[in-house]
Design a protein around this motif. Structure first.
Motif, PDB file in Angstrom:
ATOM      1  N   SER A 237       0.854  -1.189   0.000  1.00  0.00           N
ATOM      2  CA  SER A 237       0.000   0.000   0.000  1.00  0.00           C
ATOM      3  C   SER A 237       0.889   1.238   0.000  1.00  0.00           C
ATOM      4  CB  SER A 237      -0.934   0.005   1.208  1.00  0.00           C
ATOM      5  OG  SER A 237      -0.192   0.025   2.418  1.00  0.00           O
ATOM      6  N   GLY A 238       0.280   2.374  -0.302  1.00  0.00           N
ATOM      7  CA  GLY A 238       1.040   3.619  -0.351  1.00  0.00           C
ATOM      8  C   GLY A 238       1.449   3.937  -1.774  1.00  0.00           C
ATOM      9  N   SER A 239       2.679   4.369  -1.951  1.00  0.00           N
ATOM     10  CA  SER A 239       3.188   4.808  -3.261  1.00  0.00           C
ATOM     11  C   SER A 239       3.607   3.622  -4.115  1.00  0.00           C
ATOM     12  CB  SER A 239       4.365   5.756  -3.056  1.00  0.00           C
ATOM     13  OG  SER A 239       3.994   6.875  -2.277  1.00  0.00           O
ATOM     14  N   ILE A 240       2.639   2.782  -4.431  1.00  0.00           N
ATOM     15  CA  ILE A 240       2.943   1.519  -5.121  1.00  0.00           C
ATOM     16  C   ILE A 240       3.372   1.745  -6.563  1.00  0.00           C
ATOM     17  CG2 ILE A 240       1.466   0.139  -3.633  1.00  0.00           C
ATOM     18  CD1 ILE A 240      -0.656   0.284  -5.826  1.00  0.00           C
ATOM     19  N   PHE A 241       3.111   2.921  -7.131  1.00  0.00           N
ATOM     20  CA  PHE A 241       3.495   3.194  -8.512  1.00  0.00           C
ATOM     21  C   PHE A 241       5.007   3.126  -8.692  1.00  0.00           C
ATOM     22  CE2 PHE A 241       5.276   7.328  -7.648  1.00  0.00           C
ATOM     23  CZ  PHE A 241       4.593   7.760  -6.533  1.00  0.00           C
ATOM     24  N   SER A 242       5.762   3.280  -7.608  1.00  0.00           N
ATOM     25  CA  SER A 242       7.220   3.279  -7.689  1.00  0.00           C
ATOM     26  C   SER A 242       7.814   1.872  -7.705  1.00  0.00           C
ATOM     27  CB  SER A 242       7.814   4.043  -6.501  1.00  0.00           C
ATOM     28  OG  SER A 242       7.521   3.376  -5.278  1.00  0.00           O
ATOM     29  N   ILE A 243       6.996   0.860  -7.434  1.00  0.00           N
ATOM     30  CA  ILE A 243       7.494  -0.521  -7.335  1.00  0.00           C
ATOM     31  C   ILE A 243       7.694  -1.115  -8.725  1.00  0.00           C
ATOM     32  CG2 ILE A 243       6.970  -2.845  -6.535  1.00  0.00           C
ATOM     33  CD1 ILE A 243       5.315  -1.600  -4.301  1.00  0.00           C
ATOM     34  N   TYR A 244       8.880  -1.698  -8.958  1.00  0.00           N
ATOM     35  CA  TYR A 244       9.107  -2.367 -10.229  1.00  0.00           C
ATOM     36  C   TYR A 244       9.350  -3.867 -10.077  1.00  0.00           C
ATOM     37  CZ  TYR A 244      14.100  -1.940  -9.135  1.00  0.00           C
ATOM     38  OH  TYR A 244      15.326  -2.012  -8.537  1.00  0.00           O
ATOM     39  N   ALA A 245       9.515  -4.306  -8.843  1.00  0.00           N
ATOM     40  CA  ALA A 245       9.662  -5.745  -8.588  1.00  0.00           C
ATOM     41  C   ALA A 245       9.327  -6.008  -7.120  1.00  0.00           C
ATOM     42  CB  ALA A 245      11.075  -6.228  -8.897  1.00  0.00           C
ATOM     43  N   MET A 246       8.845  -7.206  -6.870  1.00  0.00           N
ATOM     44  CA  MET A 246       8.587  -7.646  -5.497  1.00  0.00           C
ATOM     45  C   MET A 246       9.128  -9.053  -5.312  1.00  0.00           C
ATOM     46  SD  MET A 246       4.789  -6.106  -4.680  1.00  0.00           S
ATOM     47  CE  MET A 246       4.932  -6.461  -2.917  1.00  0.00           C
ATOM     48  N   GLY A 247       9.345  -9.389  -4.076  1.00  0.00           N
ATOM     49  CA  GLY A 247       9.895 -10.720  -3.848  1.00  0.00           C
ATOM     50  C   GLY A 247       9.770 -11.151  -2.408  1.00  0.00           C
ATOM     51  N   TRP A 248      10.374 -12.304  -2.144  1.00  0.00           N
ATOM     52  CA  TRP A 248      10.403 -12.876  -0.802  1.00  0.00           C
ATOM     53  C   TRP A 248      11.839 -13.236  -0.449  1.00  0.00           C
ATOM     54  CZ3 TRP A 248       6.208 -13.061   2.363  1.00  0.00           C
ATOM     55  CH2 TRP A 248       4.961 -12.861   1.768  1.00  0.00           C
ATOM     56  N   TYR A 249      12.230 -12.855   0.737  1.00  0.00           N
ATOM     57  CA  TYR A 249      13.506 -13.244   1.317  1.00  0.00           C
ATOM     58  C   TYR A 249      13.196 -14.077   2.556  1.00  0.00           C
ATOM     59  CZ  TYR A 249      16.255  -9.920  -1.474  1.00  0.00           C
ATOM     60  OH  TYR A 249      16.892  -9.252  -2.501  1.00  0.00           O
ATOM     61  N   ARG A 250      14.202 -14.767   3.054  1.00  0.00           N
ATOM     62  CA  ARG A 250      14.049 -15.485   4.322  1.00  0.00           C
ATOM     63  C   ARG A 250      15.351 -15.419   5.106  1.00  0.00           C
ATOM     64  NH1 ARG A 250      13.495 -21.741   2.125  1.00  0.00           N
ATOM     65  NH2 ARG A 250      15.692 -22.027   1.489  1.00  0.00           N
TER      66      ARG A 250
ATOM     67  N   GLN B 265      22.405 -15.539   7.173  1.00  0.00           N
ATOM     68  CA  GLN B 265      22.104 -14.280   6.517  1.00  0.00           C
ATOM     69  C   GLN B 265      20.760 -14.356   5.793  1.00  0.00           C
ATOM     70  OE1 GLN B 265      25.516 -13.428   3.986  1.00  0.00           O
ATOM     71  NE2 GLN B 265      26.385 -12.112   5.565  1.00  0.00           N
ATOM     72  N   ARG B 266      20.159 -13.188   5.609  1.00  0.00           N
ATOM     73  CA  ARG B 266      18.936 -13.134   4.836  1.00  0.00           C
ATOM     74  C   ARG B 266      19.240 -13.474   3.382  1.00  0.00           C
ATOM     75  NH1 ARG B 266      15.036  -8.016   5.703  1.00  0.00           N
ATOM     76  NH2 ARG B 266      15.402  -8.750   7.834  1.00  0.00           N
ATOM     77  N   GLU B 267      18.397 -14.303   2.766  1.00  0.00           N
ATOM     78  CA  GLU B 267      18.639 -14.727   1.388  1.00  0.00           C
ATOM     79  C   GLU B 267      17.392 -14.550   0.542  1.00  0.00           C
ATOM     80  OE1 GLU B 267      19.502 -18.892   1.061  1.00  0.00           O
ATOM     81  OE2 GLU B 267      17.679 -19.517   2.134  1.00  0.00           O
ATOM     82  N   LEU B 268      17.623 -14.301  -0.743  1.00  0.00           N
ATOM     83  CA  LEU B 268      16.508 -14.190  -1.680  1.00  0.00           C
ATOM     84  C   LEU B 268      15.911 -15.563  -1.926  1.00  0.00           C
ATOM     85  CD1 LEU B 268      14.845 -12.546  -3.771  1.00  0.00           C
ATOM     86  CD2 LEU B 268      16.600 -13.155  -5.436  1.00  0.00           C
ATOM     87  N   VAL B 269      14.595 -15.642  -1.856  1.00  0.00           N
ATOM     88  CA  VAL B 269      13.884 -16.884  -2.145  1.00  0.00           C
ATOM     89  C   VAL B 269      13.299 -16.838  -3.551  1.00  0.00           C
ATOM     90  CG1 VAL B 269      11.948 -18.358  -1.490  1.00  0.00           C
ATOM     91  CG2 VAL B 269      13.317 -17.235   0.288  1.00  0.00           C
ATOM     92  N   ALA B 270      12.580 -15.763  -3.855  1.00  0.00           N
ATOM     93  CA  ALA B 270      11.939 -15.637  -5.165  1.00  0.00           C
ATOM     94  C   ALA B 270      11.653 -14.167  -5.424  1.00  0.00           C
ATOM     95  CB  ALA B 270      10.645 -16.444  -5.225  1.00  0.00           C
ATOM     96  N   ARG B 271      11.586 -13.829  -6.717  1.00  0.00           N
ATOM     97  CA  ARG B 271      11.362 -12.437  -7.113  1.00  0.00           C
ATOM     98  C   ARG B 271      10.548 -12.417  -8.386  1.00  0.00           C
ATOM     99  NH1 ARG B 271      14.389  -8.526 -10.174  1.00  0.00           N
ATOM    100  NH2 ARG B 271      14.462  -6.445  -9.215  1.00  0.00           N
ATOM    101  N   ILE B 272       9.708 -11.386  -8.510  1.00  0.00           N
ATOM    102  CA  ILE B 272       8.908 -11.228  -9.724  1.00  0.00           C
ATOM    103  C   ILE B 272       8.891  -9.750 -10.100  1.00  0.00           C
ATOM    104  CG2 ILE B 272       6.738 -11.060  -8.411  1.00  0.00           C
ATOM    105  CD1 ILE B 272       5.398 -12.535 -10.804  1.00  0.00           C
TER     106      ILE B 272
END
Length: 116
Positions: A25-38, A44-51
């Motif tokens: 929510s909020g200024s979502i127009f600025s988002i160009y990718a989203m993902g999940w880390y764990r 260390q925190r690691e990337l799981v998946a990204r779209i």
């Protein structure tokens, strides 16, 4: 500002499934990718998946074939479908958003525990 709220974590037995959700929510127009880390304890925190906005996805090798990331743009939500869960998938899972000119942000995290 962009806010991310995750849900869907919990306790599941090995071999089970969970689906995580993240609403932006909020200024979502600025988002160009989203993902999940764990992040697992002591690791260390690691990337799981990204779209990306264009639908391009990438996955960590450890989850390929088991996890699927998807995005429902009209409701500003990204999902992580997790199947065939293993104990080593236990971690706090964080939703993230990459924003044009404003860097990366993370949600508060949701615990996923895989145990019998």
């Amino acid at each position: 500002q962009v806010q991310l709220v995750e849900s869907g974590g919990g306790l599941v037995q090995p071999g089970g499934s969970l689906r995580l959700s993240c609403v932006a929510s909020g200024s979502i127009f600025s988002i160009y990718a989203m993902g999940w880390y764990r992040q697992a304890p002591g690791k260390q925190r690691e990337l799981v998946a990204r779209i990306t906005n264009g639908g391009t996805t990438n996955y960590a090798d450890s989850v390929k074939g088991r996890f699927t990331i998807s995005r429902d743009k009209p409701v500003n939500t990204v999902y992580l479908q997790m199947n065939s869960l293993k104990p080593e998938d236990t971690a706090v899972y964080y939703c993230n958003a990459d924003r044009r000119g404003a860097g990366t942000i993370f949600g508060q995290g949701t615990q996923v525990t895989v145990s019998s």
